[in-house]
Design a protein around this motif. Structure first.
Motif, short mmCIF file in Angstrom:
data_model
loop_
_atom_site.label_atom_id
_atom_site.label_comp_id
_atom_site.label_asym_id
_atom_site.label_seq_id
_atom_site.Cartn_x
_atom_site.Cartn_y
_atom_site.Cartn_z
N TYR A 145 0.83 -1.21 0.00
CA TYR A 145 0.00 0.00 0.00
C TYR A 145 0.87 1.26 0.00
O TYR A 145 0.70 2.15 -0.84
CB TYR A 145 -0.93 0.03 1.22
CG TYR A 145 -1.88 -1.14 1.34
CD1 TYR A 145 -2.28 -1.89 0.23
CD2 TYR A 145 -2.39 -1.50 2.58
CE1 TYR A 145 -3.15 -2.95 0.36
CE2 TYR A 145 -3.27 -2.56 2.72
CZ TYR A 145 -3.65 -3.29 1.61
OH TYR A 145 -4.51 -4.35 1.75
N LEU A 146 1.79 1.34 0.93
CA LEU A 146 2.60 2.56 1.06
C LEU A 146 3.50 2.79 -0.14
O LEU A 146 3.82 3.94 -0.47
CB LEU A 146 3.46 2.48 2.33
CG LEU A 146 2.73 2.81 3.65
CD1 LEU A 146 3.58 2.43 4.85
CD2 LEU A 146 2.36 4.29 3.71
N LEU A 147 3.91 1.72 -0.83
CA LEU A 147 4.82 1.91 -1.97
C LEU A 147 4.11 2.39 -3.23
O LEU A 147 4.76 2.57 -4.27
CB LEU A 147 5.63 0.65 -2.22
CG LEU A 147 7.03 0.64 -1.56
CD1 LEU A 147 7.96 1.66 -2.21
CD2 LEU A 147 6.96 0.92 -0.06
N ASP A 148 2.80 2.60 -3.16
CA ASP A 148 2.15 3.38 -4.21
C ASP A 148 2.44 4.86 -4.05
O ASP A 148 2.10 5.66 -4.92
CB ASP A 148 0.63 3.13 -4.20
CG ASP A 148 0.24 1.92 -5.05
OD1 ASP A 148 0.80 1.77 -6.16
OD2 ASP A 148 -0.62 1.13 -4.61
N LEU A 465 -2.71 0.47 6.09
CA LEU A 465 -1.38 1.00 5.84
C LEU A 465 -0.41 -0.06 5.33
O LEU A 465 0.50 0.24 4.56
CB LEU A 465 -0.82 1.62 7.13
CG LEU A 465 -1.49 2.92 7.58
CD1 LEU A 465 -1.21 3.18 9.05
CD2 LEU A 465 -1.00 4.09 6.73
N PHE A 466 -0.62 -1.30 5.78
CA PHE A 466 0.25 -2.42 5.41
C PHE A 466 -0.59 -3.61 4.98
O PHE A 466 -1.70 -3.82 5.49
CB PHE A 466 1.11 -2.85 6.61
CG PHE A 466 2.02 -1.79 7.14
CD1 PHE A 466 3.27 -1.58 6.59
CD2 PHE A 466 1.62 -0.98 8.20
CE1 PHE A 466 4.11 -0.60 7.09
CE2 PHE A 466 2.45 0.00 8.70
CZ PHE A 466 3.70 0.20 8.14
N THR A 467 -0.05 -4.40 4.06
CA THR A 467 -0.66 -5.70 3.82
C THR A 467 -0.24 -6.63 4.95
O THR A 467 0.93 -6.69 5.34
CB THR A 467 -0.21 -6.28 2.47
OG1 THR A 467 1.21 -6.12 2.32
CG2 THR A 467 -0.91 -5.57 1.32
N LEU A 468 -1.21 -7.34 5.51
CA LEU A 468 -0.98 -8.24 6.65
C LEU A 468 -1.38 -9.63 6.22
O LEU A 468 -2.36 -10.22 6.70
CB LEU A 468 -1.81 -7.78 7.86
CG LEU A 468 -1.70 -6.31 8.26
CD1 LEU A 468 -2.65 -5.98 9.40
CD2 LEU A 468 -0.27 -5.96 8.65
N ASN A 469 -0.62 -10.18 5.27
CA ASN A 469 -1.08 -11.42 4.64
C ASN A 469 -0.90 -12.65 5.50
O ASN A 469 -1.24 -13.75 5.08
CB ASN A 469 -0.43 -11.61 3.26
CG ASN A 469 1.08 -11.75 3.32
OD1 ASN A 469 1.64 -12.16 4.33
ND2 ASN A 469 1.73 -11.40 2.21
N TYR A 470 -0.40 -12.48 6.74
CA TYR A 470 -0.41 -13.61 7.66
C TYR A 470 -1.84 -14.00 8.00
O TYR A 470 -2.12 -15.13 8.42
CB TYR A 470 0.37 -13.29 8.94
CG TYR A 470 -0.33 -12.34 9.88
CD1 TYR A 470 -1.10 -12.80 10.94
CD2 TYR A 470 -0.21 -10.96 9.72
CE1 TYR A 470 -1.73 -11.93 11.80
CE2 TYR A 470 -0.83 -10.09 10.58
CZ TYR A 470 -1.60 -10.57 11.62
OH TYR A 470 -2.23 -9.69 12.48
N SER A 471 -2.80 -13.04 7.79
CA SER A 471 -4.18 -13.35 8.19
C SER A 471 -5.25 -12.65 7.36
O SER A 471 -6.40 -13.04 7.42
CB SER A 471 -4.38 -12.99 9.67
OG SER A 471 -5.57 -13.51 10.17
N TYR A 472 -4.88 -11.63 6.57
CA TYR A 472 -5.89 -10.80 5.92
C TYR A 472 -5.62 -10.65 4.42
O TYR A 472 -4.46 -10.57 4.01
CB TYR A 472 -5.92 -9.40 6.57
CG TYR A 472 -6.18 -9.48 8.05
CD1 TYR A 472 -7.47 -9.62 8.54
CD2 TYR A 472 -5.13 -9.46 8.96
CE1 TYR A 472 -7.71 -9.72 9.90
CE2 TYR A 472 -5.35 -9.56 10.32
CZ TYR A 472 -6.65 -9.69 10.79
OH TYR A 472 -6.87 -9.81 12.14
N LYS A 488 -6.62 7.09 1.78
CA LYS A 488 -6.58 8.19 2.73
C LYS A 488 -5.47 8.02 3.76
O LYS A 488 -4.72 8.96 4.06
CB LYS A 488 -7.94 8.31 3.44
CG LYS A 488 -9.08 8.77 2.55
CD LYS A 488 -10.41 8.76 3.30
CE LYS A 488 -11.57 9.16 2.41
NZ LYS A 488 -12.87 9.09 3.14
N MET A 489 -5.36 6.81 4.32
CA MET A 489 -4.35 6.60 5.36
C MET A 489 -2.93 6.72 4.80
O MET A 489 -2.06 7.34 5.43
CB MET A 489 -4.55 5.23 6.00
CG MET A 489 -5.83 5.10 6.82
SD MET A 489 -5.88 6.16 8.27
CE MET A 489 -4.66 5.37 9.33
#
Length: 561
Positions: A145-148, A465-472, A488-489
């Motif tokens: 997300y942030l690296l966009d 803000l972050f990808t949380l691919n351990y669970s989402y 937005k964030m």
């Protein structure tokens, strides 16, 4: 061997060969410390970026270096292959096959480019987890997300639990090594980040929960001056109800008990733990809980006695803020609307724990609610009346709401409130305060019947803000509320990292027409104007976040603001 077969062989080893020029497809960066070869990744919007993962920033904290301050790596021999994740530091009960190792002082660097005409702002993220769990690996802090945005993102691992925070109050183990790991990583960034396209003079330190506590401590620590220029503390604060101790012998004795080490001789305890397998030390975390899974908070900062070592913390945080002994930078402070509401369920759905909390409130409340262990009956009764009136705790909606608020307020919300108000009063730099109230398609805590989110829980702002691919799952780019929240964030963080101001700019129209004012409380006339941003589907500016709820805490644990 024919030409076709030769090229196939070359392709399989292109990480270590220059056959046909294919090795050049891997991004590389060359700093004063060495040369790093990374890999390519892609953001949720399809932007290609460079990833350098698993870079060791300090010597392995093993053997004679266990329980010692980190030793920064100044130079590397040969090319450093940074194309894969490094290990997590030891955590409780990792999933089968999950890469965990004591040799874990690594960081990840993600950058859109390392040969642009202008260096980019750097975001240095310190992970959550109560100082005993989680990690800075990309499954817990993914960059997609942030690296966009045009930022360089650094995520780190630091030692956890007793391996990182053993504090005996003596020269052998003064404490705070996990925080000193973070300092070493910041020094590595200062030395090397320009080679990855990042500006070493424009570093934002950010963290959530334990990471948020860490951020505020770095603003006070004498070890971190000049290493960062903005700060974001999410749902975490070191300005709690008790002063920071000078040691954590209570936790050391717990570790001695569960590790079968002597507790009556600190030197013998130190050497016993130094020779234990790391899996045994960190795998014993369940032995630290005293009432169900309480206390939730275990390790925290200590004000180190002076044994001639470089001290991470030499003053109580509240005193440092009041006396202006801190690195003043633009600051964002936040909490979620409901934080630890879910902790109520662990009591209400366990009849034994519920009966015990009712019958032994004076014993249990200090354990569960992070209160002084010598707290008086009268003060504990006052706290109980403030949340439950004169009623017993029962498994109903009213008790669940009250107990959830009590857990939230004592663990996170009140300490954050206290930090925001102190910084607002004593920092000469702008302080921005927000409450994250948005409830999207996912949450760190969902309803046990519907499996749907019902509250804005602790950590939930991280989902955007972050990808949380351990669970989402990754939030896609479809025009949904969740997708707009990501935009937005990340825009707020991007603007803050660039300018020290999170408000809308021409190139971040997704924030328009937001005007997020700073907190104001340096004058008596400002006392009722402590404004904050409420982050929901629509952003809005409010005043005096949860101030009425915190009156009982201010009465029980008063300080002068």
């Amino acid at each position: 061997m024919n030409v076709f077969l030769l090229c196939v062989v070359c392709a399989t080893v292109l990480a270590v060969t220059s056959c046909g020029g294919l090795a050049d497809e891997f991004p590389s960066a060359r700093s004063v410390s060495g040369t790093f070869k990374g890999s390519w990744m892609e953001t949720r919007r399809g932007r290609r970026f460079q990833a350098y993962r698993g870079i060791k920033y300090a010597w392995p904290p093993v053997g004679e270096l266990r329980f010692q301050p980190p030793r920064l790596i100044d130079s590397y021999k040969g090319v450093v292959y940074a194309g894969e994740e490094g290990p997590s530091c030891p955590v409780p009960a990792p999933p089968p096959g999950y890469y965990v190792d004591e040799d874990c002082l690594t960081l990840n660097v993600y950058t859109p480019t390392n040969n642009g005409s202008k260096l980019l702002p750097v975001i240095f993220y310190i992970h959550a987890g109560g100082f005993y769990s989680m990690s800075g690996r990309s499954d817990y802090a993914g960059p997609h997300y942030l690296l966009d945005r045009d930022v360089v993102l650094v995520t780190i691992n630091y030692r956890l639990g007793s391996l990182g925070f053993l504090s005996l109050g003596n020269k052998l183990a003064p404490g705070n090594n996990g925080f000193k790991d973070q300092v070493a990583a910041l020094k590595w960034v200062r030395r090397n980040i320009a080679a990855f396209g990042g500006d070493p003079n424009l570093v934002t330190i950010a963290g959530c929960s334990a990471g948020g506590v860490s951020v505020m401590l770095h603003m006070i620590s004498p070890m971190t001056k000049g290493l960062f220029h903005r700060a974001i503390s999410m749902s975490g604060s070191p300005t709690a109800k008790e002063h920071s101790p000078s040691h954590r012998l209570d936790l050391a004795h717990k570790q001695a008990r569960v590790s079968d080490c002597p507790a009556d001789n600190l030197t013998a305890l130190y050497h016993c733990l130094k020779n234990k397998p790391w899996r045994e030390i960190h795998g014993s975390i369940l032995g630290f809980f005293e009432f169900g899974y309480d206390p939730l908070t275990l390790w925290r900062q200590v004000v180190e006695p002076d044994f001639g070592q470089e001290r991470f913390l030499d003053i109580e945080p509240i005193k440092a803020i009041r006396e202006g002994r801190m690195h003043e930078v633009p600051f964002i402070v936040s909490q979620t609307q409901d934080e630890f509401f879910w902790k109520a369920n662990s009591i209400l759905y366990n009849q034994t724990l519920l009966d015990t909390m009712n019958a032994e409130w004076d014993r249990v409340a200090p354990i569960s609610f992070a209160l002084p262990r010598d707290e008086t009956h009268e003060r504990l009764a006052k706290l109980r009346r403030a949340y439950f009136g004169d009623k017993d705790l029962v498994n109903d909606t009213s008790t669940s709401d009250a107990l959830g608020k009590l857990y939230s307020d004592t663990i996170t919300a009140f300490p954050v409130h206290r930090m925001a108000n102190l910084m607002c009063k004593f920092s000469k730099q702008p302080v921005y305060y927000y409450e994250f109230a948005y409830i999207g398609n996912n949450s760190h805590r969902v309803d046990r019947v519907t499996n749907k989110p019902t509250h804005a829980a602790h950590h939930d702002d991280l989902l955007y803000l972050f990808t949380l691919n351990y669970s989402y799952p990754t939030i896609d780019v479809a025009d949904t509320e969740d997708s707009r929240m990501v935009d937005k964030m990340t825009a707020m963080w991007y603007n803050f990292a660039r300018y020290g101001n999170p408000n809308s700019c021409e190139d971040t129209p997704e924030l328009s027409p937001l005007h997020w004012p700073t907190m104001k409380c340096r004058r008596e006339s400002d006392s009722k104007q402590k404004q904050y941003l409420r982050v929901d589907e629509e952003f809005s500016v409010k005043q005096n976040l949860k101030e009425d709820r915190f009156k009982v805490w201010e009465e029980l644990y008063p300080i002068v603001y």
